[in-house]
Design a protein around this motif. Sequence first.
Motif, PDB file in Angstrom:
ATOM      1  N   ALA A   1      -7.035   1.706   5.024  1.00 46.43           N
ATOM      2  CA  ALA A   1      -6.053   0.598   5.641  1.00 46.43           C
ATOM      3  C   ALA A   1      -5.272   0.630   4.517  1.00 46.43           C
ATOM      4  O   ALA A   1      -4.115   0.244   4.048  1.00 46.43           O
ATOM      5  N   ASP A   2      -5.552   1.580   3.229  1.00 45.31           N
ATOM      6  CA  ASP A   2      -4.241   1.184   1.719  1.00 45.31           C
ATOM      7  C   ASP A   2      -3.818   2.315   1.713  1.00 45.31           C
ATOM      8  O   ASP A   2      -2.716   2.200   1.563  1.00 45.31           O
ATOM      9  N   ILE A   3      -3.786   3.404   2.651  1.00 48.94           N
ATOM     10  CA  ILE A   3      -2.912   4.087   3.178  1.00 48.94           C
ATOM     11  C   ILE A   3      -1.777   3.527   3.593  1.00 48.94           C
ATOM     12  O   ILE A   3      -0.869   3.889   3.382  1.00 48.94           O
ATOM     13  N   ILE A   4      -1.944   2.980   4.745  1.00 53.74           N
ATOM     14  CA  ILE A   4      -0.772   1.964   5.535  1.00 53.74           C
ATOM     15  C   ILE A   4      -0.375   1.271   4.140  1.00 53.74           C
ATOM     16  O   ILE A   4       1.010   0.487   4.380  1.00 53.74           O
ATOM     17  N   ASP A   5      -1.407   0.031   3.614  1.00 59.15           N
ATOM     18  CA  ASP A   5      -0.703  -0.493   2.740  1.00 59.15           C
ATOM     19  C   ASP A   5       0.399  -0.323   1.826  1.00 59.15           C
ATOM     20  O   ASP A   5       1.285  -0.837   1.182  1.00 59.15           O
ATOM     21  N   LYS A   6      -0.448   0.662   1.089  1.00 55.51           N
ATOM     22  CA  LYS A   6       0.254   0.726   0.313  1.00 55.51           C
ATOM     23  C   LYS A   6       0.594   2.144  -0.283  1.00 55.51           C
ATOM     24  O   LYS A   6       1.548   2.326  -1.077  1.00 55.51           O
ATOM     25  N   GLY A   7       0.730   3.071   0.827  1.00 55.97           N
ATOM     26  CA  GLY A   7       1.273   4.561   1.074  1.00 55.97           C
ATOM     27  C   GLY A   7       2.305   4.509   2.333  1.00 55.97           C
ATOM     28  O   GLY A   7       3.289   4.459   1.621  1.00 55.97           O
ATOM     29  N   VAL A   8       1.971   3.954   3.064  1.00 58.11           N
ATOM     30  CA  VAL A   8       3.165   4.258   4.524  1.00 58.11           C
ATOM     31  C   VAL A   8       4.579   3.268   4.080  1.00 58.11           C
ATOM     32  O   VAL A   8       5.215   2.987   4.091  1.00 58.11           O
ATOM     33  N   VAL A   9       3.870   2.022   4.427  1.00 60.66           N
ATOM     34  CA  VAL A   9       4.804   0.571   3.415  1.00 60.66           C
ATOM     35  C   VAL A   9       5.632   0.575   2.689  1.00 60.66           C
ATOM     36  O   VAL A   9       6.935   0.774   2.650  1.00 60.66           O
ATOM     37  N   THR A  10       5.448   1.064   1.263  1.00 58.09           N
ATOM     38  CA  THR A  10       5.738   1.516   0.112  1.00 58.09           C
ATOM     39  C   THR A  10       6.409   2.641   0.280  1.00 58.09           C
ATOM     40  O   THR A  10       7.245   3.005  -0.952  1.00 58.09           O
ATOM     41  N   GLY A  11       6.198   3.738   1.209  1.00 56.40           N
ATOM     42  CA  GLY A  11       6.610   5.453   0.857  1.00 56.40           C
ATOM     43  C   GLY A  11       6.312   5.934  -0.208  1.00 56.40           C
ATOM     44  O   GLY A  11       6.489   6.599  -0.300  1.00 56.40           O
ATOM     45  N   ASN A  12       5.066   5.945  -0.484  1.00 55.11           N
ATOM     46  CA  ASN A  12       4.429   6.061  -1.358  1.00 55.11           C
ATOM     47  C   ASN A  12       3.962   7.079  -1.133  1.00 55.11           C
ATOM     48  O   ASN A  12       2.594   7.468  -0.973  1.00 55.11           O
ATOM     49  N   THR A  13       4.426   8.880  -1.008  1.00 52.81           N
ATOM     50  CA  THR A  13       3.857   9.876  -0.391  1.00 52.81           C
ATOM     51  C   THR A  13       2.812  10.378  -1.115  1.00 52.81           C
ATOM     52  O   THR A  13       1.375  11.006  -0.400  1.00 52.81           O
TER      53      THR A  13
ATOM     54  N   GLY B   1      -2.485  -2.861   7.820  1.00 52.92           N
ATOM     55  CA  GLY B   1      -3.883  -1.859   7.100  1.00 52.92           C
ATOM     56  C   GLY B   1      -5.038  -2.716   7.381  1.00 52.92           C
ATOM     57  O   GLY B   1      -6.129  -1.702   8.198  1.00 52.92           O
ATOM     58  N   ASP B   2      -5.081  -3.661   6.996  1.00 56.75           N
ATOM     59  CA  ASP B   2      -6.139  -4.904   6.604  1.00 56.75           C
ATOM     60  C   ASP B   2      -5.929  -5.445   8.909  1.00 56.75           C
ATOM     61  O   ASP B   2      -7.854  -4.869   9.065  1.00 56.75           O
ATOM     62  N   LEU B   3      -5.438  -5.550   9.816  1.00 50.99           N
ATOM     63  CA  LEU B   3      -6.163  -5.799  10.637  1.00 50.99           C
ATOM     64  C   LEU B   3      -6.060  -4.079  11.741  1.00 50.99           C
ATOM     65  O   LEU B   3      -7.178  -4.176  12.215  1.00 50.99           O
ATOM     66  N   MET B   4      -5.966  -2.856  11.273  1.00 50.12           N
ATOM     67  CA  MET B   4      -6.236  -1.743  11.487  1.00 50.12           C
ATOM     68  C   MET B   4      -7.660  -1.526  11.455  1.00 50.12           C
ATOM     69  O   MET B   4      -8.530  -1.272  11.558  1.00 50.12           O
ATOM     70  N   ALA B   5      -7.918  -1.728  10.048  1.00 52.14           N
ATOM     71  CA  ALA B   5      -9.104  -1.591   9.382  1.00 52.14           C
ATOM     72  C   ALA B   5     -10.067  -2.671  10.217  1.00 52.14           C
ATOM     73  O   ALA B   5     -11.460  -2.274  10.008  1.00 52.14           O
TER      74      ALA B   5
END
Length: 574
Positions: free
Chosen positions: A37-49, A270-274
Amino acid sequence: MIKLLKNLSVYKWIVAAVFVLVFVQSMSDLFLPTLMADIIDKGVVTGNTPYIWRIGGWMLLVSALGASSSVIASYYSSKAAMGLGRDIRRKVFNHVEKFSLQEFDEVGTASLITRTTNDITQVQQVVIMMLRMVISAPIMLVGGVIMAVSKDAKLSLVIVITMPVLIASILLILYKGVPMFQTVQKRLDRLNLVLRENLTGIRVIRAFNRESEEKVRLQRANKELTDASIKVNKVMAFMMPVMMLVMNLTVVGVIWFGGIRIDNGGMQIGDLMAFIQYVMQIMFALVMASMMFMMVPRAAVSAKRINEVLDMEPAFRDEGTAKADRERGTLEFDHVTFSYPGAEEPALSDISFTANPGEITAIIGGTGSGKSTLVNLIPRFYDISGGTIRVNGVDIRDASQEEIRSKIGFVPQKAMLFTGTIADNIRFGKQNATQDEIEHAARTAQADDFIRKMKDGYQADIEQGGSNLSGGQKQRLSIARALIRKPDLYIFDDSFSALDFKTDAKLRVALKEETKHATVLLVAQRVSTVVDADRIIVLDKGRMAGMGTHEELLQTNDVYREIVLSQLTEEEIA
């Protein structure tokens, strides 16, 4: 079941290690959806590779930890379960060894084999599953619910609605299926019994052309087991589809209402997927629990059957410690009566006689007169109902069974040999016997000639039950096995029936010299075998019809005279 599981106390540290490892694995599995969930919400959505790579690395590390814990837990749980099975099997075997023939008759050999093999295997399998799931399933269930609620409490209402439906379905199926497992095990017992009778009695079956009838009997037993297994599996087969249906409907509900929550801004993707992952974990925990519930009832039935054997007390126990050597070689029956369990009439009534060293006491009588029953009482295969049996002047109940049997050389009516060499089978009577002693016993038993004609002589292999030997050869080896023991009391239970008259005569001459310092009890069908006995006991319907020498009985005893006339002509008697 719990009673058997107490045997796991020997492996308490292994079990503790399994619990710790399963706990680590479960916590790893619960932590992974949060990282995703953190990867999706804070990484994928924001583009933070860089964040994706960092959290992804942590996910790999947590996955490796969970996988390693799972593999090691599997190893140790298998080790504990297999060790438990080995210990119970040994325990059952050692306990059964103490049984009298009465307990064997009561339980049945086929059932004892099933209980020692199939039933213990059922317990092993469920123990492996329990060690893995008894910790994992509750942690995954409770942990999944807590993590799901922490992600979105309102969406968790979907789980609250579906879980009772799933649990109720599982309990209903188990309620229907559990009683059927007892039937399956009983049918398995029956199949083993029929199969065992077919394999051991193959000669008789073929001799009477009964193959087709026995095929039908086996097919019937096989079909009964198959039908019972199909019936219980049909009931249990409903479990997985029901669980999958409820699980998938729950996921659909979560996605439906989760989509609405995301649309309203009350939840992130991300929370929904988690949340979906946690729902799957909760459902998977219930699946694991249901699988355990499927196996536990059958294992419980098996455990009950094993405990029935372990709880079964032998009809008699060793209570005395007296040494059976007061009057070496004596045998005394003092008003002995014996009844088989459940029998309406005694098999033997008021039997009294005394046999002394250097004497041959013969027992003769018609079929069913109680001859074999009488000799089976001496080694205490069965316990007498009344009176006293004394060996070497000691009541057999006042000495241990091992002590009494060590004084006896027993040759059974049906010659029983074991797989191994001829020397091994003769040495069965005396473990530390030398080769010279083995050969001397074989010569006395008139077995040396045919042994030396065999390819490997005394090292020739004997197949199961001695199937590569004739009936006479097996009898002579059985006699050699008793002779090598040099006991105080020899018991020959119709042990010369398969011998020709010439071999029988030579054997009796050799035995007279070999047993001159011991007491000999001889059960026979042939009058010619008992003619020279010092004492002949005539049995008729479990009672002593007479006792004396051949000449005395011929003159005074009608039962004996009838037996003699049925076998010998008037000229031969004269």
